[in-house]
Design a protein around this motif. Structure first.
Motif, PDB file in Angstrom:
ATOM      1  N   UNK A  79      87.431  51.955  57.666  1.00 62.06           N
ATOM      2  CA  UNK A  79      87.840  52.247  59.044  1.00 62.06           C
ATOM      3  C   UNK A  79      87.342  53.627  59.453  1.00 62.06           C
ATOM      4  N   UNK A  80      87.494  54.613  58.567  1.00 61.28           N
ATOM      5  CA  UNK A  80      87.041  55.977  58.886  1.00 61.28           C
ATOM      6  C   UNK A  80      85.529  56.001  59.103  1.00 61.28           C
ATOM      7  N   UNK A  81      84.792  55.376  58.184  1.00 59.39           N
ATOM      8  CA  UNK A  81      83.326  55.371  58.290  1.00 59.39           C
ATOM      9  C   UNK A  81      82.871  54.612  59.532  1.00 59.39           C
ATOM     10  N   UNK A  82      83.516  53.492  59.810  1.00 58.78           N
ATOM     11  CA  UNK A  82      83.135  52.720  60.987  1.00 58.78           C
ATOM     12  C   UNK A  82      83.508  53.399  62.291  1.00 58.78           C
ATOM     13  N   UNK A  83      84.566  54.192  62.257  1.00 63.98           N
ATOM     14  CA  UNK A  83      85.081  54.821  63.471  1.00 63.98           C
ATOM     15  C   UNK A  83      84.349  56.118  63.810  1.00 63.98           C
ATOM     16  N   UNK A  84      83.903  56.838  62.776  1.00 63.98           N
ATOM     17  CA  UNK A  84      83.241  58.131  62.984  1.00 63.98           C
ATOM     18  C   UNK A  84      81.752  57.962  62.689  1.00 63.98           C
ATOM     19  N   UNK A  85      80.934  58.057  63.715  1.00 67.33           N
ATOM     20  CA  UNK A  85      79.521  57.710  63.585  1.00 67.33           C
ATOM     21  C   UNK A  85      78.773  58.617  62.619  1.00 67.33           C
ATOM     22  N   UNK A  86      79.026  59.927  62.671  1.00 66.38           N
ATOM     23  CA  UNK A  86      78.246  60.825  61.830  1.00 66.38           C
ATOM     24  C   UNK A  86      78.577  60.643  60.340  1.00 66.38           C
ATOM     25  N   UNK A  87      79.817  60.267  60.040  1.00 70.16           N
ATOM     26  CA  UNK A  87      80.184  59.980  58.644  1.00 70.16           C
ATOM     27  C   UNK A  87      79.461  58.727  58.178  1.00 70.16           C
ATOM     28  N   UNK A  88      79.355  57.738  59.066  1.00 77.12           N
ATOM     29  CA  UNK A  88      78.650  56.504  58.712  1.00 77.12           C
ATOM     30  C   UNK A  88      77.175  56.783  58.418  1.00 77.12           C
ATOM     31  N   UNK A  89      76.540  57.559  59.250  1.00 82.18           N
ATOM     32  CA  UNK A  89      75.132  57.907  59.024  1.00 82.18           C
ATOM     33  C   UNK A  89      74.948  58.680  57.720  1.00 82.18           C
ATOM     34  N   UNK A  90      75.925  59.503  57.379  1.00 86.45           N
ATOM     35  CA  UNK A  90      75.812  60.344  56.194  1.00 86.45           C
ATOM     36  C   UNK A  90      75.991  59.563  54.903  1.00 86.45           C
ATOM     37  N   UNK A  91      76.977  58.649  54.884  1.00 84.56           N
ATOM     38  CA  UNK A  91      77.353  58.001  53.630  1.00 84.56           C
ATOM     39  C   UNK A  91      76.813  56.584  53.443  1.00 84.56           C
ATOM     40  N   UNK A  92      76.389  55.929  54.494  1.00 86.08           N
ATOM     41  CA  UNK A  92      75.986  54.530  54.373  1.00 86.08           C
ATOM     42  C   UNK A  92      74.851  54.319  53.358  1.00 86.08           C
ATOM     43  N   UNK A  93      73.785  55.144  53.350  1.00 84.49           N
ATOM     44  CA  UNK A  93      72.737  54.948  52.333  1.00 84.49           C
ATOM     45  C   UNK A  93      73.268  55.109  50.907  1.00 84.49           C
ATOM     46  N   UNK A  94      74.163  56.075  50.705  1.00 85.03           N
ATOM     47  CA  UNK A  94      74.736  56.282  49.376  1.00 85.03           C
ATOM     48  C   UNK A  94      75.561  55.083  48.948  1.00 85.03           C
ATOM     49  N   UNK A  95      76.368  54.547  49.857  1.00 88.63           N
ATOM     50  CA  UNK A  95      77.186  53.388  49.528  1.00 88.63           C
ATOM     51  C   UNK A  95      76.327  52.176  49.194  1.00 88.63           C
ATOM     52  N   UNK A  96      75.254  51.981  49.931  1.00 90.58           N
ATOM     53  CA  UNK A  96      74.362  50.860  49.653  1.00 90.58           C
ATOM     54  C   UNK A  96      73.732  50.991  48.275  1.00 90.58           C
ATOM     55  N   UNK A  97      73.394  52.226  47.895  1.00 88.89           N
ATOM     56  CA  UNK A  97      72.809  52.462  46.569  1.00 88.89           C
ATOM     57  C   UNK A  97      73.824  52.182  45.460  1.00 88.89           C
TER      58      UNK A  97
END
Length: 256
Positions: A79-97
């Motif tokens: 919810x936090x990552x989906x709600x806050x755009x800059x956090x999503x951009x920052x962490x999404x590649x790491x989570x996918x890895x």
């Protein structure tokens, strides 16, 4: 009539397979396929008379603990990552890895860091199960309809109320889809962790029976795991129907 038809569809294939099993074992003597009566006898004598409290209960507790922690962490962080755009951009590649790393490869690492205990097994379950829930939650939060968001803004929904009445309900179909994916993963990792790093549990004794060439006993463990999987799925479907009753009704109306 519909109930009878659904029951027939539900029980038809299992009954056919059991009948085939009975016929096969009655006309041949295959060491690796026990007779139904023998398997049923071993199933109840081992897992309910001897090892219910010492092995079945601990396995189920680890499984449920891992699932609950995965849901709490996955939904909260998602919810936090989906709600806050800059956090999503920052962490999404790491989570996918991290999600791409096979969970079983972490068993030696977790053994060194945590040791052979319940915490290691629960951590392994959480590490694998959290990703489907987290990523589905992110997808659900980011795909909330713009009209709904504007409506919530107009009526003054903010903070906790916005999260409760808009974000979580709108994302709940995809959250439930992520949880459903995690059920099978959790069961598999519970078994794998007990096979390689445990002195108790269903997985430990199933592989132990296999090593001792105790074939009916081994199959009884497989049967128990299948029953646990079916029970988990049935409970989840009941919860899903209650939680997403509005969503199912909406789909029916759209189909009509």
């Amino acid at each position: 009539m519909n109930v009878l038809k659904k029951t027939g569809y539900l029980l038809g294939l299992p009954l056919i397979l059991i009948a085939f099993w009975v016929i096969y074992t009655s006309v041949t003597t295959n060491f690796f396929i026990p007779e139904p009566a023998t398997l049923v006898e071993r199933f109840f004598s081992i897992w309910f008379a001897e090892r219910f409290l010492s092995d079945v209960v601990p396995s189920v507790v680890r499984l449920l603990a891992g699932l609950v922690l995965s849901i709490v962490i996955g939904v909260s962080v998602g919810v936090v990552i989906g709600y806050v755009r800059w956090i999503r951009w920052l962490f999404e590649p790491l989570f996918e890895f991290i999600r791409a790393v096979p969970s079983t490869i972490l068993i030696p690492v977790l053994l060194l860091l945590i040791g052979i205990n319940d915490a290691m097994k629960i951590t392994l379950i959480v590490f694998s199960c959290v990703w489907p829930i987290l990523l589905n939650t992110v997808a659900g939060v980011t795909s909330i309809d713009e009209v709904q968001q504007n409506t919530a803004r107009v009526i003054g929904l903010k903070g906790f109320e916005r999260m409760r009445y808009l974000v979580l309900p709108a994302a709940s179909p995809q959250i439930m889809a992520g949880i459903r994916q995690s059920l099978a993963v959790a069961l598999i990792l519970m078994v794998v962790s007990e096979m390689f790093a445990s002195t108790d549990g269903i997985g430990h004794w199933t592989i132990n029976f296999q090593n001792r060439v105790a074939i009916p006993e081994m199959w009884s463990g497989v049967l128990l795991l299948g029953i646990i999987g079916v029970a988990l799925s049935a409970v989840f479907q009941m919860i899903q129907k209650r939680t997403l009753a509005w969503y199912e009704g909406l789909k029916e109306n759209q189909n009509d």
